[in-house]
Motif scaffolding. Structure first.
Motif, PDB file in Angstrom:
ATOM      1  N   MET A  24       0.845  -1.161   0.000  1.00 61.47           N
ATOM      2  CA  MET A  24       0.000   0.000   0.000  1.00 61.47           C
ATOM      3  C   MET A  24       0.895   1.229   0.000  1.00 61.47           C
ATOM      4  SD  MET A  24      -2.610   1.437   2.844  1.00 61.47           S
ATOM      5  CE  MET A  24      -1.346   2.346   3.676  1.00 61.47           C
ATOM      6  N   MET A  25       0.509   2.222  -0.748  1.00 59.48           N
ATOM      7  CA  MET A  25       1.259   3.472  -0.834  1.00 59.48           C
ATOM      8  C   MET A  25       0.289   4.635  -0.697  1.00 59.48           C
ATOM      9  SD  MET A  25       3.480   4.953  -4.005  1.00 59.48           S
ATOM     10  CE  MET A  25       4.473   3.490  -4.017  1.00 59.48           C
ATOM     11  N   ASN A  26       0.671   5.632   0.104  1.00 60.76           N
ATOM     12  CA  ASN A  26      -0.160   6.805   0.309  1.00 60.76           C
ATOM     13  C   ASN A  26       0.713   8.041   0.156  1.00 60.76           C
ATOM     14  OD1 ASN A  26      -1.321   8.959   2.408  1.00 60.76           O
ATOM     15  ND2 ASN A  26      -2.985   7.721   1.605  1.00 60.76           N
ATOM     16  N   LEU A  27       0.288   8.986  -0.683  1.00 61.67           N
ATOM     17  CA  LEU A  27       1.017  10.243  -0.867  1.00 61.67           C
ATOM     18  C   LEU A  27       0.592  11.204   0.237  1.00 61.67           C
ATOM     19  CD1 LEU A  27       2.944  11.994  -2.531  1.00 61.67           C
ATOM     20  CD2 LEU A  27       0.989  12.657  -3.942  1.00 61.67           C
ATOM     21  N   VAL A  28       1.529  11.551   1.132  1.00 54.76           N
ATOM     22  CA  VAL A  28       1.198  12.381   2.282  1.00 54.76           C
ATOM     23  C   VAL A  28       1.757  13.802   2.199  1.00 54.76           C
ATOM     24  CG1 VAL A  28       0.907  10.439   3.845  1.00 54.76           C
ATOM     25  CG2 VAL A  28       3.161  11.483   3.612  1.00 54.76           C
ATOM     26  N   GLU A  31      -4.152  10.345  -1.829  1.00 53.33           N
ATOM     27  CA  GLU A  31      -4.663   9.141  -2.466  1.00 53.33           C
ATOM     28  C   GLU A  31      -3.813   7.937  -2.068  1.00 53.33           C
ATOM     29  OE1 GLU A  31      -6.936  10.446  -6.500  1.00 53.33           O
ATOM     30  OE2 GLU A  31      -4.812  10.001  -6.690  1.00 53.33           O
ATOM     31  N   THR A  32      -4.455   6.781  -2.086  1.00 55.05           N
ATOM     32  CA  THR A  32      -3.808   5.525  -1.720  1.00 55.05           C
ATOM     33  C   THR A  32      -3.932   4.555  -2.879  1.00 55.05           C
ATOM     34  OG1 THR A  32      -4.386   5.861   0.597  1.00 55.05           O
ATOM     35  CG2 THR A  32      -3.862   3.613  -0.069  1.00 55.05           C
ATOM     36  N   LYS A  39       6.535  13.130  -0.139  1.00 55.80           N
ATOM     37  CA  LYS A  39       6.693  12.084   0.874  1.00 55.80           C
ATOM     38  C   LYS A  39       5.563  11.081   0.688  1.00 55.80           C
ATOM     39  CE  LYS A  39       8.971  14.837   4.382  1.00 55.80           C
ATOM     40  NZ  LYS A  39       8.906  15.376   5.743  1.00 55.80           N
ATOM     41  N   VAL A  40       5.924   9.797   0.761  1.00 59.07           N
ATOM     42  CA  VAL A  40       4.943   8.736   0.666  1.00 59.07           C
ATOM     43  C   VAL A  40       5.098   7.821   1.877  1.00 59.07           C
ATOM     44  CG1 VAL A  40       4.802   8.745  -1.851  1.00 59.07           C
ATOM     45  CG2 VAL A  40       6.425   7.246  -0.728  1.00 59.07           C
ATOM     46  N   ILE A  41       4.016   7.161   2.220  1.00 61.72           N
ATOM     47  CA  ILE A  41       4.057   6.128   3.241  1.00 61.72           C
ATOM     48  C   ILE A  41       3.868   4.793   2.520  1.00 61.72           C
ATOM     49  CG2 ILE A  41       2.857   5.109   5.203  1.00 61.72           C
ATOM     50  CD1 ILE A  41       2.095   7.906   6.067  1.00 61.72           C
ATOM     51  N   LEU A  42       4.789   3.888   2.762  1.00 62.08           N
ATOM     52  CA  LEU A  42       4.697   2.545   2.192  1.00 62.08           C
ATOM     53  C   LEU A  42       4.431   1.567   3.327  1.00 62.08           C
ATOM     54  CD1 LEU A  42       7.818   2.597  -0.161  1.00 62.08           C
ATOM     55  CD2 LEU A  42       5.443   2.857  -0.812  1.00 62.08           C
ATOM     56  N   ALA A  43       3.463   0.704   3.149  1.00 62.33           N
ATOM     57  CA  ALA A  43       3.139  -0.308   4.150  1.00 62.33           C
ATOM     58  C   ALA A  43       3.148  -1.676   3.486  1.00 62.33           C
ATOM     59  CB  ALA A  43       1.778  -0.032   4.765  1.00 62.33           C
TER      60      ALA A  43
END
Length: 58
Positions: free
Chosen positions: A1-5, A28-29, A50-54
Motif C-alpha cells: 500500500m502506498m499513500n502520498l502524504v 490518495e492511496t 513524501k509517501v508512506i509505504l506499508a
C-alpha cells in the motif's frame, strides 16, 4: 500500500513495463502488488514529496 502524504502528485513508473504509469494525487492511496516488480516514484512537478509505504508480512 502506498499513500502520498506530502506533495501535489507523483507518477509510479514500472521499471519492467509491468503496468502502465499511474498518477497518484495528494492523500490518495494505491496498492502495489509484489508481482508488479520494480517501480520508480517520480514527482510530477519536480517538488519534494513524501509517501508512506506499508507491507503485509506472512
Amino acid at each position: 500500500m502506498m499513500n502520498l502524504v506530502e506533495g501535489e502528485s507523483v507518477t509510479l513508473i514500472s521499471e519492467t513495463a509491468g503496468f502502465p504509469p499511474l498518477e497518484l494525487h495528494y492523500a490518495e492511496t494505491c496498492i502495489v502488488p509484489e508481482a508488479a516488480g520494480a517501480y520508480r516514484i517520480c514527482s510530477t512537478d519536480g517538488a519534494p514529496v513524501k509517501v508512506i509505504l506499508a507491507c503485509v508480512r506472512n
